[in-house]
Design an enzyme around this catalytic site. Structure first.
Site, PDB file in Angstrom:
ATOM      1  N   ILE A 130     -14.661  22.851 -43.002  1.00 18.42           N
ATOM      2  CA  ILE A 130     -15.710  21.817 -42.340  1.00 18.42           C
ATOM      3  C   ILE A 130     -15.697  20.288 -43.020  1.00 18.42           C
ATOM      4  O   ILE A 130     -15.148  20.230 -44.172  1.00 18.42           O
ATOM      5  CB  ILE A 130     -17.226  22.629 -42.957  1.00 18.42           C
ATOM      6  CG1 ILE A 130     -18.474  21.917 -42.260  1.00 18.42           C
ATOM      7  CG2 ILE A 130     -17.225  22.584 -44.465  1.00 18.42           C
ATOM      8  CD1 ILE A 130     -19.666  22.541 -42.391  1.00 18.42           C
ATOM      9  N   CYS A 131     -16.142  19.525 -41.963  1.00 15.32           N
ATOM     10  CA  CYS A 131     -16.408  18.336 -42.579  1.00 15.32           C
ATOM     11  C   CYS A 131     -14.637  17.791 -42.940  1.00 15.32           C
ATOM     12  O   CYS A 131     -13.766  17.881 -42.222  1.00 15.32           O
ATOM     13  CB  CYS A 131     -17.243  18.082 -43.657  1.00 15.32           C
ATOM     14  SG  CYS A 131     -17.659  16.652 -44.394  1.00 15.32           S
ATOM     15  N   GLY A 132     -14.660  16.840 -44.034  1.00 16.37           N
ATOM     16  CA  GLY A 132     -13.457  16.139 -44.291  1.00 16.37           C
ATOM     17  C   GLY A 132     -12.204  17.310 -44.452  1.00 16.37           C
ATOM     18  O   GLY A 132     -10.949  16.988 -44.439  1.00 16.37           O
ATOM     19  N   THR A 163     -11.451  19.407 -42.267  1.00  9.20           N
ATOM     20  CA  THR A 163     -10.539  19.450 -41.129  1.00  9.20           C
ATOM     21  C   THR A 163      -9.723  18.286 -40.848  1.00  9.20           C
ATOM     22  O   THR A 163      -8.392  18.705 -40.538  1.00  9.20           O
ATOM     23  CB  THR A 163     -11.659  19.321 -39.831  1.00  9.20           C
ATOM     24  OG1 THR A 163     -12.375  18.210 -39.863  1.00  9.20           O
ATOM     25  CG2 THR A 163     -12.682  20.488 -39.882  1.00  9.20           C
ATOM     26  N   ALA A 215     -15.724  23.169 -38.352  1.00  9.81           N
ATOM     27  CA  ALA A 215     -16.876  22.430 -37.924  1.00  9.81           C
ATOM     28  C   ALA A 215     -17.123  21.115 -38.393  1.00  9.81           C
ATOM     29  O   ALA A 215     -16.356  20.700 -39.364  1.00  9.81           O
ATOM     30  CB  ALA A 215     -18.094  23.387 -38.631  1.00  9.81           C
TER      31      ALA A 215
END
Length: 203
Positions: free
Chosen positions: A102-104, A106, A159
């Site tokens: 999730i977030c960074g 990715t 996400a």
């Protein structure tokens, strides 16, 4: 009940609010969550919490895990400090074990080339494009996305930073924590504050 193990990566500046919806349900439904650091040294989360990793990354083996969970962190965008976790994600996927990012995180997977051929999402497309990855055609504008696994590779969940509940939904679905009806109710309760979903969830 046989307890299964989820491995949560922890590192300085990790976004401590992002995995909580998932880990809270997993620990209540037969899973053990173990934290994995670059080393065994304590880390400090973005929220200022001090976390002592259960094991160093060098000891992590996908054969001992049902999922590797990677959260956002400032460090994903300020250098290569967390690149070993992206490489660990590659090892997991190639071993047939699932990964959730999730977030960074990715962006870390994008730099590792793990999103080039898999359906995925993130904060916005240009955030991942800035990594130089070549997977833009596989970007999905959704709150969370699961690229299904196969016999040869593990599933990948991604996400954006504002979607910890949807992120958890995909994890809970993949690990079959709830049946589809109860999972939908859980999501409506925690994402939409739908009080009517509570009775379904408890039924």
């Amino acid at each position: 009940m046989t307890r299964r193990t989820i491995h949560l990566a922890v590192y300085d500046t990790f976004a401590d609010w992002e995995p909580g919806f998932a880990t809270a349900q997993l620990t209540q439904h037969g899973h053990t969550v173990r934290t994995v650091g670059l080393t065994s040294d304590p880390v400090t989360t973005m929220g200022g919490l001090r976390v002592q990793p259960d094991l160093p990354l060098a000891d992590l083996d996908p054969r001992d895990s049902d999922l590797l969970l990677l959260t956002g962190a400032s460090l994903w965008d300020t250098g290569d400090t967390l690149a070993p976790f992206a490489r660990a994600a590659r090892v997991f996927l190639e071993a047939g074990a699932p990964v959730a990012a999730i977030c960074g995180a990715t962006a870390g997977l994008a730099r590792e080339g793990l999103l080039d051929g898999r359906a995925h999402t993130s904060a916005v497309p240009f955030y991942l494009a800035a990594t130089g990855y070549t997977g833009g055609e596989h970007y999905v504008d959704a709150d969370a996305v699961t690229h299904p696994g196969s016999g040869a590779e593990g599933a990948l969940i991604t996400a954006g930073p504002t979607e910890p509940v949807a992120f958890a939904r995909e994890i809970l679905a993949l690990l079959e924590v709830f049946d589809p009806k109860r999972l939908d109710a859980w999501f409506r309760l925690f994402h939409d504050s739908d009080e009517g979903a509570y009775e379904v969830l408890q039924g």
